[in-house]
Design a protein around this motif. Structure first.
Motif, PDB file in Angstrom:
ATOM      1  N   ALA A  69      14.868 -78.958  37.970  1.00  0.00           N
ATOM      2  CA  ALA A  69      15.727 -79.956  37.333  1.00  0.00           C
ATOM      3  C   ALA A  69      17.153 -79.411  37.329  1.00  0.00           C
ATOM      4  O   ALA A  69      17.425 -78.394  36.691  1.00  0.00           O
ATOM      5  CB  ALA A  69      15.255 -80.214  35.912  1.00  0.00           C
ATOM      6  N   VAL A  70      18.035 -80.113  38.050  1.00  0.00           N
ATOM      7  CA  VAL A  70      19.413 -79.625  38.137  1.00  0.00           C
ATOM      8  C   VAL A  70      20.212 -80.266  37.005  1.00  0.00           C
ATOM      9  O   VAL A  70      20.356 -81.497  36.969  1.00  0.00           O
ATOM     10  CB  VAL A  70      20.033 -79.979  39.508  1.00  0.00           C
ATOM     11  CG1 VAL A  70      21.397 -79.319  39.641  1.00  0.00           C
ATOM     12  CG2 VAL A  70      19.101 -79.576  40.631  1.00  0.00           C
ATOM     13  N   PRO A  71      20.728 -79.434  36.083  1.00  0.00           N
ATOM     14  CA  PRO A  71      21.338 -80.004  34.879  1.00  0.00           C
ATOM     15  C   PRO A  71      22.561 -80.861  35.193  1.00  0.00           C
ATOM     16  O   PRO A  71      23.461 -80.425  35.919  1.00  0.00           O
ATOM     17  CB  PRO A  71      21.712 -78.778  34.036  1.00  0.00           C
ATOM     18  CG  PRO A  71      21.653 -77.608  34.957  1.00  0.00           C
ATOM     19  CD  PRO A  71      20.692 -77.959  36.047  1.00  0.00           C
ATOM     20  N   GLY A  72      22.537 -82.101  34.685  1.00  0.00           N
ATOM     21  CA  GLY A  72      23.687 -82.999  34.800  1.00  0.00           C
ATOM     22  C   GLY A  72      23.948 -83.538  36.189  1.00  0.00           C
ATOM     23  O   GLY A  72      24.939 -84.237  36.420  1.00  0.00           O
ATOM     24  N   ALA A  73      23.024 -83.266  37.132  1.00  0.00           N
ATOM     25  CA  ALA A  73      23.326 -83.610  38.525  1.00  0.00           C
ATOM     26  C   ALA A  73      22.960 -85.041  38.879  1.00  0.00           C
ATOM     27  O   ALA A  73      23.123 -85.464  40.017  1.00  0.00           O
ATOM     28  CB  ALA A  73      22.631 -82.630  39.476  1.00  0.00           C
TER      29      ALA A  73
ATOM     30  N   THR B 210       9.110 -80.052  35.244  1.00  0.00           N
ATOM     31  CA  THR B 210      10.325 -79.304  35.629  1.00  0.00           C
ATOM     32  C   THR B 210      11.271 -79.108  34.451  1.00  0.00           C
ATOM     33  O   THR B 210      12.287 -78.433  34.586  1.00  0.00           O
ATOM     34  CB  THR B 210      11.105 -80.038  36.740  1.00  0.00           C
ATOM     35  OG1 THR B 210      11.466 -81.342  36.251  1.00  0.00           O
ATOM     36  CG2 THR B 210      10.284 -80.162  38.013  1.00  0.00           C
ATOM     37  N   GLY B 211      10.943 -79.714  33.316  1.00  0.00           N
ATOM     38  CA  GLY B 211      11.812 -79.580  32.143  1.00  0.00           C
ATOM     39  C   GLY B 211      13.101 -80.380  32.248  1.00  0.00           C
ATOM     40  O   GLY B 211      14.106 -80.040  31.627  1.00  0.00           O
TER      41      GLY B 211
ATOM     42  N   PRO C 174      14.942 -62.773  40.446  1.00  0.00           N
ATOM     43  CA  PRO C 174      15.556 -64.004  39.936  1.00  0.00           C
ATOM     44  C   PRO C 174      16.818 -63.751  39.116  1.00  0.00           C
ATOM     45  O   PRO C 174      16.900 -62.779  38.367  1.00  0.00           O
ATOM     46  CB  PRO C 174      14.457 -64.610  39.054  1.00  0.00           C
ATOM     47  CG  PRO C 174      13.558 -63.481  38.705  1.00  0.00           C
ATOM     48  CD  PRO C 174      13.611 -62.516  39.844  1.00  0.00           C
ATOM     49  N   ASP C 175      17.763 -64.635  39.321  1.00  0.00           N
ATOM     50  CA  ASP C 175      18.958 -64.637  38.474  1.00  0.00           C
ATOM     51  C   ASP C 175      18.612 -65.470  37.247  1.00  0.00           C
ATOM     52  O   ASP C 175      18.422 -66.687  37.339  1.00  0.00           O
ATOM     53  CB  ASP C 175      20.125 -65.264  39.245  1.00  0.00           C
ATOM     54  CG  ASP C 175      21.447 -65.096  38.512  1.00  0.00           C
ATOM     55  OD1 ASP C 175      21.432 -64.860  37.282  1.00  0.00           O
ATOM     56  OD2 ASP C 175      22.501 -65.186  39.178  1.00  0.00           O
ATOM     57  N   ILE C 176      18.501 -64.823  36.102  1.00  0.00           N
ATOM     58  CA  ILE C 176      18.104 -65.558  34.888  1.00  0.00           C
ATOM     59  C   ILE C 176      19.289 -65.820  33.962  1.00  0.00           C
ATOM     60  O   ILE C 176      19.116 -66.075  32.773  1.00  0.00           O
ATOM     61  CB  ILE C 176      16.964 -64.838  34.131  1.00  0.00           C
ATOM     62  CG1 ILE C 176      17.384 -63.415  33.714  1.00  0.00           C
ATOM     63  CG2 ILE C 176      15.691 -64.777  34.987  1.00  0.00           C
ATOM     64  CD1 ILE C 176      16.464 -62.783  32.691  1.00  0.00           C
ATOM     65  N   ARG C 177      20.500 -65.758  34.540  1.00  0.00           N
ATOM     66  CA  ARG C 177      21.655 -66.165  33.734  1.00  0.00           C
ATOM     67  C   ARG C 177      21.600 -67.665  33.449  1.00  0.00           C
ATOM     68  O   ARG C 177      22.302 -68.177  32.588  1.00  0.00           O
ATOM     69  CB  ARG C 177      22.970 -65.847  34.463  1.00  0.00           C
ATOM     70  CG  ARG C 177      23.406 -64.416  34.306  1.00  0.00           C
ATOM     71  CD  ARG C 177      24.648 -64.138  35.153  1.00  0.00           C
ATOM     72  NE  ARG C 177      24.374 -64.298  36.582  1.00  0.00           N
ATOM     73  CZ  ARG C 177      25.261 -64.055  37.534  1.00  0.00           C
ATOM     74  NH1 ARG C 177      26.496 -63.688  37.211  1.00  0.00           N
ATOM     75  NH2 ARG C 177      24.944 -64.187  38.807  1.00  0.00           N
ATOM     76  N   PHE C 178      20.792 -68.376  34.224  1.00  0.00           N
ATOM     77  CA  PHE C 178      20.690 -69.822  34.049  1.00  0.00           C
ATOM     78  C   PHE C 178      19.225 -70.216  34.248  1.00  0.00           C
ATOM     79  O   PHE C 178      18.405 -69.416  34.691  1.00  0.00           O
ATOM     80  CB  PHE C 178      21.590 -70.539  35.057  1.00  0.00           C
ATOM     81  CG  PHE C 178      21.338 -70.123  36.469  1.00  0.00           C
ATOM     82  CD1 PHE C 178      20.450 -70.824  37.272  1.00  0.00           C
ATOM     83  CD2 PHE C 178      21.961 -68.995  37.007  1.00  0.00           C
ATOM     84  CE1 PHE C 178      20.199 -70.419  38.573  1.00  0.00           C
ATOM     85  CE2 PHE C 178      21.713 -68.592  38.305  1.00  0.00           C
ATOM     86  CZ  PHE C 178      20.832 -69.302  39.087  1.00  0.00           C
ATOM     87  N   GLY C 179      18.900 -71.479  33.911  1.00  0.00           N
ATOM     88  CA  GLY C 179      17.516 -71.949  33.946  1.00  0.00           C
ATOM     89  C   GLY C 179      17.076 -72.434  35.315  1.00  0.00           C
ATOM     90  O   GLY C 179      17.028 -71.664  36.249  1.00  0.00           O
ATOM     91  N   MET C 180      16.783 -73.746  35.395  1.00  0.00           N
ATOM     92  CA  MET C 180      16.267 -74.322  36.636  1.00  0.00           C
ATOM     93  C   MET C 180      15.010 -73.595  37.106  1.00  0.00           C
ATOM     94  O   MET C 180      14.864 -73.296  38.292  1.00  0.00           O
ATOM     95  CB  MET C 180      17.325 -74.318  37.742  1.00  0.00           C
ATOM     96  CG  MET C 180      18.487 -75.268  37.491  1.00  0.00           C
ATOM     97  SD  MET C 180      19.425 -75.627  39.003  1.00  0.00           S
ATOM     98  CE  MET C 180      20.676 -74.361  38.950  1.00  0.00           C
ATOM     99  N   GLN C 181      14.109 -73.306  36.165  1.00  0.00           N
ATOM    100  CA  GLN C 181      12.830 -72.719  36.567  1.00  0.00           C
ATOM    101  C   GLN C 181      12.050 -73.728  37.400  1.00  0.00           C
ATOM    102  O   GLN C 181      12.152 -74.932  37.198  1.00  0.00           O
ATOM    103  CB  GLN C 181      12.010 -72.352  35.328  1.00  0.00           C
ATOM    104  CG  GLN C 181      12.462 -71.059  34.675  1.00  0.00           C
ATOM    105  CD  GLN C 181      11.461 -70.563  33.628  1.00  0.00           C
ATOM    106  OE1 GLN C 181      10.461 -71.217  33.358  1.00  0.00           O
ATOM    107  NE2 GLN C 181      11.761 -69.414  33.057  1.00  0.00           N
TER     108      GLN C 181
END
Lengths: 584, 584
Positions: free
Chosen positions: A320-324, A380-381, A287-294
């Motif tokens: 959950a896609v931030p701001g999308a 999903t946060g 996983p790329d954990i530079r960002f969330g979207m778990q």
């Protein structure tokens, strides 16, 4: 020496110095009564200057005839530049030329020697020796050298010994396909090129060389996917008298050092995540954990209504896609098309807008109430302003699909920052993985990986559930290294090979020397190997490895520059006791 | 971690410390009420101590059962040793053991793990993983690592970039035989493993990477002489915009640095000698100049009498062996037998004693007067007490014979001191050498070596006399490096290849990419390559390279440990479009 200074060296402090420079003509600007030539070498570009007042006609004529990529030597005086170029380090000065020697002419190069060249990939590969003059390639190769040096110096300081292991070894049927080398002196027999020095480094541990490393070429004769090379470079490491914790700490130290050396960034202790968690939270073992979207698994909160797509699914999972929530309907439809492409393979995508006012609007509103959707948001946060994307289906497939979507969205949202480094240890890998094609278990890492203590008995009853002392180092969504604590006793190794489908005779023929070695005082040991090509490209902030390899091969395994592979003499074949067996 | 300290670490300052050690049981001395165990690892040996007073019976029993090369872990307290061993660094202390864990048992090893082992070469190679535990091998591998690190750090400091060149390249008929690698994806075609990265490093120069090096494996499928390996390691180097002088200075610097780093010895500027002088004065292009015994050519002073053996000889040449007038007649006869052995091939040897009283006594007194013999002494530089040995015959043969005799005598006289370093540049090599077998000229260095300025025209009229910009670095009578200034223009390269017997089509097919590269701005360039295996063995004061290679092959090119090469599957052959063509 054909030069007193390089083309990247001269500064205002050199004004009035007599210098000799050599290099390539980057360009000529002929203003009639004065001529400017940009002279380039590995170190930079220096402006040469000729003018009618101070240069004899013969010299002006010579300068005028220079073409791009001509190799020249000039002698002259460093002078201050009238119009300075603040963009290059030598931009404050120029060289007033007194003597010009043509060292070699050049045909017009097939593409421009610029950072953004007009040459396509194929042309660049065919004329790689010209391509290497371009900064992006040249700098990548120099960067690779610096990383390799940093690795060697760090590990040497830590007491590791670089030992060269042989390239002409023995073919093994396990793993990928070997490249083989016919032996002239041993009729009918073949060497194989190593896929890795795995068994040799283990033998070095048996030999007491308790901290080993090697930066070494490895070979795999596989059908090439994009960005795979038949020959590639590993940082191969092994330690004796260690446990998993020791390996993780040692190579975490190395990786931190490399990030520090290349970017000046101090990274904190690397987080660790089990393989199971990585799959559950990111659908992916790197996983790329530079960002969330778990991932949020929604089975409990989405399988109680009449929506059969979800009810019949093994897994319902969303991000959950931030701001999308700002995405238009059209944009969302495009996203749905994207996940339905054959490369991804989802049958569809459910979405749910989380409005700023706290209300929800989903594509399945007829099945789910606002309260239901609030629970999706909770799992999903999601926050107001986000878009929840939900996929469903068979666990393995849907995880891969959602993982691909997560990466794609992160790319679009600019969350994959090349200068941010988020390393992660993924641990507790399964020992075996089921292969659909051959319908049997394969070693997930390799046959020498040890199972977790006490799990050996599980091999018979529930082989897929046995966990291994195996770990991967993941950096920004790429596996940069992987390793394991090895088996070091003959009995366990024999059990393992039997479970991988080797008869005792086959095991003996292939790995007899290793099993013998285990009977003569083999210490506990383990190690790791890093893919150097990938490591340097990620540290260099690049997506592809090609420019970090001086002379790469294309997707058919060909070197188009030297035109290899090629046919060989009949005589040569005969000496090797071989005949061609062409399909024709 | 299975240990808190290594077995080479504990000193008096550690007394009363609780420690954990792991390693191999070197030996057990059971005195009944006390037991001593020598525990060994890469770093040294520490004595473990068990006694009836302080150790429980169970522990004593466990210790008693330990065999040689068992791998164990112990916990205990560092105590002062009653009878100290001044021969090892840990000899002042021992560990009073409280806990003993058997990590792995061992069968009785096939030979002793001692500096002077009872294992023969074959056994040691088969069980190389045990052999590596012995100090002479272990230390050689660690020494090799240190030399390689010193090379890399020195050259990196000097601005060199290590660039990895490909291993899967193209077969060329010039030079030694290639190992080839059949391509599965390119039916009927083969890669070759590089004999050296020669063309690639030249292309890097064309690519502007003006200071390149690489420590790299190279491959030659030759019938193996003793101390030759099918795979060997080169320190491969190339520079652009340089002349011969620059290369010599740069790599003289590297070699001085290595001698300094490994032995603390500062060597002065390296002497230089032309190839012609080396042949004339030492009969050899890699003279050992740690000692004298320069050749004296005696034709002028020995061909005026009735001694037909000399009169009919192309060359009469002698050396003065220091102090060897003390040899008995019997010893001299043995020496004559030695030069007459088929490996040397002399038909006989004339000798002349130079007595302390100034008189001479020779084996040809009936032909030569005291005055004649005094001239021999003058030409060979003999002093009273020396023995002059004279051979005669065809120049090339007699030089080789006398050179062999000189080396043999130096060996007997103890003049080849392993800790003395006498480097020498041999320069001005011929461009071509005549090959008796194929009856044509071959490139003495390789086809890319440039002739001396202005000598290109000689290629037609007197090819054997053309000198090249080629040089060897000789250390203590061994060629440790060799290189040249390369051709960098297409026209000269074409002429050269034509003189080596290539048709233009063949030249194009083999080296077209290089000739093309010369048309796109190739700078003047040159380089050198060192044989790392040989270099480390000489720096390590050893005659053979075997122990400096972790897993060497035997004289049939076999790895007897892993039993390679080996047969491969029919299936594998089929995929490679090959059939065996056995002589049966």
């Amino acid at each position: 020496m054909y030069r007193s200074h390089t083309c990247g060296e001269l500064r205002a402090t050199h004004i009035n110095t007599e210098v000799t420079l050599s290099g390539w003509v980057q360009g000529v600007r002929d203003k009639g009564f004065m001529i400017y030539v940009d002279l380039r070498d590995r170190y930079g570009i220096t402006q040469l200057y000729f003018d009618e007042e101070r240069s004899v006609k013969e010299l002006m004529d010579k300068a005028r005839k220079l073409g791009r990529e001509f190799v020249i030597q000039v002698k002259g005086t460093v002078v201050e530049r009238a119009s300075k170029n603040p963009n290059i380090p030598t931009g404050g000065v120029e060289v007033l030329v007194k003597e010009l020697t043509l060292l070699n002419a050049s045909l017009v190069p097939p593409f421009t020697i610029e950072d953004d060249t007009d040459g396509g990939d194929d042309l660049r590969m065919k004329f790689r020796y010209i391509d290497i003059r371009r900064n992006p390639v040249k700098d990548s190769l120099i960067f690779r050298h610096k990383v390799a040096q940093a690795v060697r110096n760090y590990l040497s300081e830590e007491g590791f010994i670089e030992v060269e292991t042989p390239y002409l070894i023995k073919s093994t049927p396990e793993g990928a396909r070997d490249f083989v080398v016919p032996s002239r002196m041993n009729e009918g027999q073949f060497y194989a090129l190593p896929q890795s020095p795995q068994t040799f480094k283990q033998l070095l541990m048996v030999g007491g060389m308790d901290k080993y490393f090697q930066i070494v070429k490895c070979f795999r004769d596989e059908d090439l996917r994009a960005d795979r090379q038949p020959e590639f470079t590993q940082i191969d490491c092994e330690m004796a008298f260690v446990e998993q914790e020791d390996i993780l700490n040692t190579f975490e130290g190395l990786t931190k050092h490399l990030i520090k050396e290349t970017h000046g960034i101090e990274v904190n202790k690397f987080p660790r995540m089990t393989f199971d968690d990585a799959m559950r939270l990111y659908g992916n073992d790197k996983p790329d954990i530079r960002f969330g979207m778990q991932f949020g698994e929604l089975n409990e909160v989405a399988q109680h209504k009449d929506f059969n797509v979800f009810n019949s699914a093994e897994l319902v999972v969303g991000i959950a896609v931030p701001g999308a929530n700002s995405y238009t309907r059209k944009e969302i439809d495009k996203l749905i098309d994207w996940v339905k492409r054959p490369q991804i393979g989802a049958l569809g995508m459910v979405y749910c807008r989380y409005n700023e006012d706290g209300s929800f609007k989903s594509s399945v509103d007829k099945f789910y109430s606002q309260e239901d959707l609030a629970k999706w948001a909770e799992v999903t946060g999601a926050k107001p302003g986000d878009l929840i994307c939900v996929l469903s289906g068979d666990t393995n497939k849907v995880r891969a699909q959602l993982s691909a979507l997560r990466m794609e969205l992160a790319e679009r949202l600019g969350l994959r920052k090349p200068n941010e480094f988020a390393p992660l240890w993924v641990i507790d890998f399964p020992l075996l993985e089921w292969d659909e094609e051959t319908e049997r278990y394969h070693a997930m890492h390799h046959p020498f990986t040890s199972p977790k203590p006490g799990q050996l008995a599980l091999l018979d009853s529930n082989p897929g559930n046995v966990k291994a002392n195996a770990y991967d180092l993941v950096l920004n969504g790429n596996e940069i290294g992987g390793g394991s604590i090895r088996i070091h006793d003959k009995a366990t190794q024999a059990i393992m090979l039997r479970h991988l489908g080797f008869t005792d005779e086959e095991a003996r023929a292939q790995f007899g020397f290793l099993m013998d070695a285990f009977e003569y005082g083999a210490p506990p040991h383990g190690g790791i190997a890093f893919g150097l090509d990938r490591l340097v490209s990620i540290l260099g902030g690049q997506e592809t490895i090609r420019d970090f390899i001086a002379f790469p091969k294309n997707n058919s395994g060909r070197d188009v520059m030297i035109d290899a592979p090629a046919v060989i003499d009949k005589e040569q074949l005969k000496e090797l006791h071989l005949k061609l067996d062409l399909e024709s």
